[in-house]
Design an enzyme around this catalytic site. Structure first.
Site, mmCIF file in Angstrom:
data_model
loop_
_atom_site.group_PDB
_atom_site.id
_atom_site.type_symbol
_atom_site.label_atom_id
_atom_site.label_comp_id
_atom_site.label_asym_id
_atom_site.label_seq_id
_atom_site.Cartn_x
_atom_site.Cartn_y
_atom_site.Cartn_z
ATOM 1 N N GLU A 26 3.108 -0.088 7.064
ATOM 2 C CA GLU A 26 2.481 -0.239 5.750
ATOM 3 C C GLU A 26 2.505 1.111 5.049
ATOM 4 O OE1 GLU A 26 -1.309 -2.125 5.260
ATOM 5 O OE2 GLU A 26 -0.655 -3.957 6.280
ATOM 6 N N HIS A 84 2.721 -5.131 2.719
ATOM 7 C CA HIS A 84 2.566 -6.010 3.863
ATOM 8 C C HIS A 84 3.961 -6.226 4.427
ATOM 9 C CE1 HIS A 84 -1.578 -8.094 3.021
ATOM 10 N NE2 HIS A 84 -1.689 -6.795 3.249
#
Length: 139
Positions: A26, A84
């Protein structure tokens, strides 16, 4: 709650490039501007080394430095962005628990290192669910 967020195509491209480069972890950063208009994005380091593939954390010292720097320019932190990796751009329960009301949160789904789509979210209150905010990309 922020019902809509505006950012330039240039800023949106900077965010996407940052998050694709962070893959498979991330990536994260700070959105700076006025009210609901993003004028600049700041790349930050994801200091969550234990769960960097599915969690992010911005160093509080780095955030404070950014807040001070932009305040001198008459700007504010208006939100945050993160990716994500290989998952939808829907906020997780962890994202909701860590979020603050009245900030925009842009989540970009990055599949296989390529950006798929972005959505923005915001909270009314600490205990409220995330609500979708419209993203407007300006030329």
């Amino acid at each position: 709650m922020i019902k809509s967020i505006y950012l330039s195509y240039r800023v949106y491209e900077e965010i996407k490039m940052h998050l694709m480069a962070a893959y498979p972890n991330e990536g994260c950063g700070v959105l700076v501007g006025k009210a609901n208009k993003v004028l600049k994005s700041y790349r930050t380091e994801n200091i969550n080394l234990e769960r960097s593939k599915d969690r992010y954390e911005i160093d509080p010292k780095e955030l404070l430095r950014i807040e001070k720097e932009v305040a001198l320019k008459g700007l504010d932190v208006v939100g945050f962005y993160h990716s994500h990796p290989d998952h939808p751009n829907l906020p997780s329960e962890f994202d909701r628990k860590m979020a603050w009301p009245d900030y925009a949160y842009i989540i970009v789904s990055v599949e296989g290192g390529m950006e798929i789509s972005a959505k923005a979210w915001s909270l009314d209150a600490f205990d409220s669910p995330f609500l979708v905010s419209e993203i407007f990309i300006e030329d």
